[in-house]
Design an enzyme around this catalytic site. Structure first.
Site, PDB file in Angstrom:
ATOM      1  N   GLU A   1      18.047 -85.478  53.596  1.00 42.90           N
ATOM      2  CA  GLU A   1      18.376 -86.345  52.465  1.00 42.90           C
ATOM      3  C   GLU A   1      19.683 -85.840  51.840  1.00 42.90           C
ATOM      4  O   GLU A   1      19.851 -84.651  51.591  1.00 42.90           O
ATOM      5  CB  GLU A   1      17.213 -86.323  51.472  1.00 42.90           C
ATOM      6  CG  GLU A   1      17.341 -87.296  50.332  1.00 42.90           C
ATOM      7  CD  GLU A   1      18.111 -86.706  49.192  1.00 42.90           C
ATOM      8  OE1 GLU A   1      19.115 -87.337  48.787  1.00 42.90           O
ATOM      9  OE2 GLU A   1      17.739 -85.625  48.709  1.00 42.90           O
ATOM     10  N   SER A   2      20.617 -86.769  51.607  1.00 41.68           N
ATOM     11  CA  SER A   2      21.995 -86.379  51.315  1.00 41.68           C
ATOM     12  C   SER A   2      22.157 -85.642  49.984  1.00 41.68           C
ATOM     13  O   SER A   2      22.975 -84.728  49.884  1.00 41.68           O
ATOM     14  CB  SER A   2      22.904 -87.602  51.352  1.00 41.68           C
ATOM     15  OG  SER A   2      22.502 -88.567  50.398  1.00 41.68           O
TER      16      SER A   2
ATOM     17  N   ARG B   1      29.975 -90.106  49.750  1.00 43.56           N
ATOM     18  CA  ARG B   1      29.378 -90.080  48.403  1.00 43.56           C
ATOM     19  C   ARG B   1      28.945 -88.648  48.155  1.00 43.56           C
ATOM     20  O   ARG B   1      28.354 -88.010  49.018  1.00 43.56           O
ATOM     21  CB  ARG B   1      28.174 -91.025  48.310  1.00 43.56           C
ATOM     22  CG  ARG B   1      28.594 -92.485  48.277  1.00 43.56           C
ATOM     23  CD  ARG B   1      27.606 -93.382  47.534  1.00 43.56           C
ATOM     24  NE  ARG B   1      26.382 -93.623  48.268  1.00 43.56           N
ATOM     25  CZ  ARG B   1      25.164 -93.498  47.758  1.00 43.56           C
ATOM     26  NH1 ARG B   1      24.990 -93.084  46.517  1.00 43.56           N
ATOM     27  NH2 ARG B   1      24.100 -93.766  48.478  1.00 43.56           N
TER      28      ARG B   1
ATOM     29  N   ASP C   1      26.573 -98.483  49.900  1.00 45.70           N
ATOM     30  CA  ASP C   1      27.145 -97.641  50.951  1.00 45.70           C
ATOM     31  C   ASP C   1      28.124 -98.502  51.746  1.00 45.70           C
ATOM     32  O   ASP C   1      27.735 -99.521  52.328  1.00 45.70           O
ATOM     33  CB  ASP C   1      26.057 -97.108  51.882  1.00 45.70           C
ATOM     34  CG  ASP C   1      25.106 -96.144  51.194  1.00 45.70           C
ATOM     35  OD1 ASP C   1      25.588 -95.337  50.378  1.00 45.70           O
ATOM     36  OD2 ASP C   1      23.898 -96.196  51.475  1.00 45.70           O
TER      37      ASP C   1
ATOM     38  N   GLU D   1      21.812 -93.760  59.005  1.00 46.56           N
ATOM     39  CA  GLU D   1      21.314 -93.558  60.367  1.00 46.56           C
ATOM     40  C   GLU D   1      20.398 -94.704  60.794  1.00 46.56           C
ATOM     41  O   GLU D   1      20.422 -95.153  61.950  1.00 46.56           O
ATOM     42  CB  GLU D   1      20.547 -92.231  60.450  1.00 46.56           C
ATOM     43  CG  GLU D   1      21.365 -90.998  60.079  1.00 46.56           C
ATOM     44  CD  GLU D   1      21.270 -90.625  58.604  1.00 46.56           C
ATOM     45  OE1 GLU D   1      21.506 -89.444  58.291  1.00 46.56           O
ATOM     46  OE2 GLU D   1      20.962 -91.500  57.762  1.00 46.56           O
TER      47      GLU D   1
ATOM     48  N   CYS E   1      21.633 -97.685  49.477  1.00 40.39           N
ATOM     49  CA  CYS E   1      20.762 -96.525  49.625  1.00 40.39           C
ATOM     50  C   CYS E   1      19.294 -96.952  49.550  1.00 40.39           C
ATOM     51  O   CYS E   1      18.914 -97.754  48.685  1.00 40.39           O
ATOM     52  CB  CYS E   1      21.071 -95.503  48.540  1.00 40.39           C
ATOM     53  SG  CYS E   1      19.924 -94.103  48.504  1.00 40.39           S
TER      54      CYS E   1
END
Length: 281
Positions: A82-83, A256, A195, A228, A188
């Site tokens: 998770e970013s 981001r 995004d 992804e 997101c």
């Protein structure tokens, strides 16, 4: 099971500036892949190419160091990261001394590798490369090569994925084409924040109707899914509906939080694409 809604994404989070690998939050790929219709034996090869622009640490004398990290996550790993957790993890290096850049690189490779393979009982490769400041000026900017679909004057009426828009000329001679668009946008999965991405589609097989393909890519505009997952959805929709002999889908998303994520999926073995940022990245 780690779920996106249980992560720190979209929630206030304390800033930790001392090294803490526990901040990494892996999310299994399986549930989304089942939803998209990806079989247990993956019908593609590929990787997720991450670039971390906000990376800093201290040398043994307390002097800050900076670098850019290039991370390659194989698509066969059971988890993505998770970013926001990735950003918090990188921030934890900020006031942490390391002997040198090689120690930072080794720490990144070990921690990220453990997270993406966690829970599988397996381990595997994990690519991490650090760029030192003296190499920053050599970093190019280049748009994805190919024939731009964005030249087409099409009417767009779908803003959630509409695979029915994809058609191909099965009764004509097969072609080899590389098509691009800068109009990919999704949101997101957790926060709903936009995004922005560019996408390149390379294929051999029945010629895909370009107008329908552009309309299909635009149809992701209000769709909530991680980068992804969007690329794998595009790949599977093209594979099932247009039946190419070969197919590669590559997307480069605007960064981001100092991170960009660039998924690449292909039907056949080939070298990874160059990790070169576009102007919007």
């Amino acid at each position: 099971m780690s779920r996106p809604e249980d992560s720190l994404l979209g929630k206030p989070a304390p800033y930790k500036d001392r090294y803490d690998a526990s901040l990494l939050y892996p999310i299994p790929r399986l549930a989304k892949r089942e939803e998209i219709g990806v079989p247990p034996v993956l019908p593609f090869l590929g990787a997720d190419l991450w670039t971390a622009y906000e990376l800093s640490w201290l040398n043994p004398r307390g002097k800050p160091q900076v670098g850019i990290a290039r991370i390659t996550v194989p698509c066969e790993t059971p988890n993505i990261i998770e970013s926001k957790s990735f950003k918090l993890y990188l921030n934890s290096f900020n006031n942490t001394p390391f002997a040198d850049a090689s120690e930072v690189q080794a720490r990144l490779r070990a921690d990220l590798g453990e997270a993406v393979w966690r829970g599988s009982g397996r381990s595997g490769s994990m690519g991490v490369r650090l760029l030192a400041p003296e190499l920053f000026d050599q970093e190019p900017i280049h748009e994805l090569d190919g024939l731009s679909l964005d030249r087409l004057d099409v009417e767009c009426m779908h803003y959630t994925p509409a695979p029915q828009l994809l058609t191909a000329a099965f009764d004509e001679k097969p072609v080899d084409e590389v098509l691009t668009s800068q109009l990919l946008k999704s949101n997101c999965l957790v926060t709903g924040q936009p995004d922005w991405g560019s996408v390149q589609i390379s294929y051999s097989g029945p010629q895909i109707d370009q107008a329908g393909l552009l309309q299909y890519l635009v149809s992701f505009r209000n769709h909530n899914e991680f980068h992804e997952q969007c690329v794998e959805r595009i790949y599977m929709d093209l594979w099932r509906r247009c039946k190419p002999a070969k197919l590669t889908v590559y997307a480069r998303y605007a960064r981001r939080g100092g991170l960009d994520i660039n998924p690449w999926r292909t039907s056949h073995p080939q070298a990874l694409p160059p990790n070169v940022r576009t102007a919007r990245q």
